[in-house]
Write a protein that holds these residues in place. Sequence first.
Motif, mmCIF file in Angstrom:
data_model
loop_
_atom_site.group_PDB
_atom_site.id
_atom_site.type_symbol
_atom_site.label_atom_id
_atom_site.label_comp_id
_atom_site.label_asym_id
_atom_site.label_seq_id
_atom_site.Cartn_x
_atom_site.Cartn_y
_atom_site.Cartn_z
ATOM 1 N N LEU A 109 0.830 -1.201 0.000
ATOM 2 C CA LEU A 109 0.000 0.000 0.000
ATOM 3 C C LEU A 109 0.865 1.251 0.000
ATOM 4 N N LEU A 110 0.586 2.164 -0.926
ATOM 5 C CA LEU A 110 1.237 3.468 -0.954
ATOM 6 C C LEU A 110 0.245 4.499 -0.436
ATOM 7 N N GLU A 111 0.580 5.111 0.709
ATOM 8 C CA GLU A 111 -0.286 6.111 1.324
ATOM 9 C C GLU A 111 0.256 7.500 1.002
ATOM 10 N N VAL A 112 -0.438 8.215 0.118
ATOM 11 C CA VAL A 112 0.006 9.536 -0.328
ATOM 12 C C VAL A 112 -0.595 10.605 0.592
ATOM 13 N N GLY A 113 0.230 11.575 0.981
ATOM 14 C CA GLY A 113 -0.251 12.639 1.858
ATOM 15 C C GLY A 113 -0.420 12.184 3.290
ATOM 16 N N PRO A 131 4.173 5.263 3.750
ATOM 17 C CA PRO A 131 3.581 6.593 3.811
ATOM 18 C C PRO A 131 4.515 7.643 3.206
ATOM 19 N N ILE A 132 3.974 8.514 2.358
ATOM 20 C CA ILE A 132 4.769 9.595 1.781
ATOM 21 C C ILE A 132 4.017 10.914 1.941
ATOM 22 N N ASP A 133 4.764 12.014 1.907
ATOM 23 C CA ASP A 133 4.142 13.341 1.972
ATOM 24 C C ASP A 133 5.114 14.376 1.422
ATOM 25 N N LEU A 134 4.575 15.474 0.915
ATOM 26 C CA LEU A 134 5.409 16.551 0.382
ATOM 27 C C LEU A 134 6.359 17.106 1.436
ATOM 28 N N HIS A 135 5.845 17.251 2.650
ATOM 29 C CA HIS A 135 6.637 17.782 3.753
ATOM 30 C C HIS A 135 6.488 16.827 4.938
ATOM 31 N N SER A 136 7.391 15.886 5.038
ATOM 32 C CA SER A 136 7.309 14.868 6.085
ATOM 33 C C SER A 136 7.478 15.491 7.463
ATOM 34 N N ARG A 137 6.627 15.070 8.390
ATOM 35 C CA ARG A 137 6.714 15.537 9.772
ATOM 36 C C ARG A 137 7.110 14.399 10.706
ATOM 37 N N HIS A 138 7.602 13.305 10.120
ATOM 38 C CA HIS A 138 8.009 12.152 10.929
ATOM 39 C C HIS A 138 9.071 11.371 10.159
ATOM 40 N N PRO A 139 10.098 10.848 10.830
ATOM 41 C CA PRO A 139 11.173 10.129 10.126
ATOM 42 C C PRO A 139 10.705 8.892 9.376
ATOM 43 N N HIS A 140 9.560 8.342 9.752
ATOM 44 C CA HIS A 140 9.047 7.150 9.063
ATOM 45 C C HIS A 140 8.122 7.490 7.900
ATOM 46 N N ILE A 141 7.932 8.783 7.645
ATOM 47 C CA ILE A 141 7.160 9.226 6.472
ATOM 48 C C ILE A 141 8.151 9.733 5.431
ATOM 49 N N VAL A 142 8.137 9.125 4.256
ATOM 50 C CA VAL A 142 9.073 9.504 3.199
ATOM 51 C C VAL A 142 8.658 10.848 2.606
ATOM 52 N N GLU A 143 9.604 11.778 2.539
ATOM 53 C CA GLU A 143 9.313 13.072 1.919
ATOM 54 C C GLU A 143 9.424 12.918 0.407
ATOM 55 N N GLN A 144 8.279 12.955 -0.263
ATOM 56 C CA GLN A 144 8.246 12.643 -1.686
ATOM 57 C C GLN A 144 7.040 13.305 -2.345
ATOM 58 N N ASP A 145 7.267 13.934 -3.495
ATOM 59 C CA ASP A 145 6.181 14.457 -4.323
ATOM 60 C C ASP A 145 5.680 13.310 -5.194
ATOM 61 N N PHE A 146 4.434 12.926 -5.017
ATOM 62 C CA PHE A 146 3.880 11.796 -5.766
ATOM 63 C C PHE A 146 4.005 12.018 -7.266
ATOM 64 N N LEU A 147 3.784 13.247 -7.723
ATOM 65 C CA LEU A 147 3.830 13.541 -9.154
ATOM 66 C C LEU A 147 5.237 13.425 -9.735
ATOM 67 N N LEU A 148 6.251 13.411 -8.887
ATOM 68 C CA LEU A 148 7.632 13.296 -9.358
ATOM 69 C C LEU A 148 8.176 11.875 -9.228
#
Length: 273
Positions: A109-113, A131-148
């Motif tokens: 599962l890819l969880e965007v945002g 889990p990914i997000d444009l601006h990660s607020r946790h070390p276990h959330i990958v900082e990543q732009d889904f569109l990129l």
Amino acid sequence: MPKTKKRKQPIVSAVASTSITAQTCRNTIRQYHFLLKQRRKLENAPDPQSSLEEIEHQLSNLGGLERYQELSTLGQREERGGGAEKIFIQWMKELNVHRRTEDSAKLRLLEVGALKPDNYHTCSSWIEWTPIDLHSRHPHIVEQDFLLMDADQHANKWDAISLSLVLNFVPLPLDRGRMLELAHKMLVSGGLLFLSLPLPCVANSRYLTFEHLKSLMLSIGFSEIRERWRQSGKMVYWLYKKITVSEIQPPSNFNKKVVLRQGHRNNFAIIST
């Protein structure tokens, strides 16, 4: 000895505090949307510099995306009913996706945002989530732009993708369509897409209706299998399944905005190529 008067304490109840916080969340998100809309208009203006600086100043005072994320995280707490992932999990269980054998791999599962890293921790026996997000607020959330993300590298890689309250924060209608098309390419055949939006994005848009969205999704290659919303509610949720090219109906013209309803409406739209 004269009695010392006790200092009166402010009368503040937990219920009142929660109510004020909820209202603050709604107001901040509304202001955030309004300022982003004004910024997009100014970017196409002949001499937008001074006005854009003022918009950026207001966004900064509001707290920007960081503040929005904090309030959104608050809204996902248990006392507010938890996050949308509960609905997604429920639907996957209804489809018996969770009934996997010991030899079968976990559902990818890819969880965007993602605002929290542990939304699916209760399902760790059958879900392996990223889990990914444009601006990660946790070390276990990958900082990543889904569109990129590399479309070829991730093609047919994911069993499920969650786009919960994501499309409505993508500024351009064309990029919203690109996001859905990319999700389709990244899902395996029969893979699941969970989508959620604020209800007014569909129920009160001049460019989008429930039927129009259903046709647009079908043209991309998604068959709707679940839908959930209430007339007096604030959110709408869908579950789609990726279908093969041979199952897709001939696409309609979704490459431009078309007015579908008149009157006092919002301008939320999705454009697909």
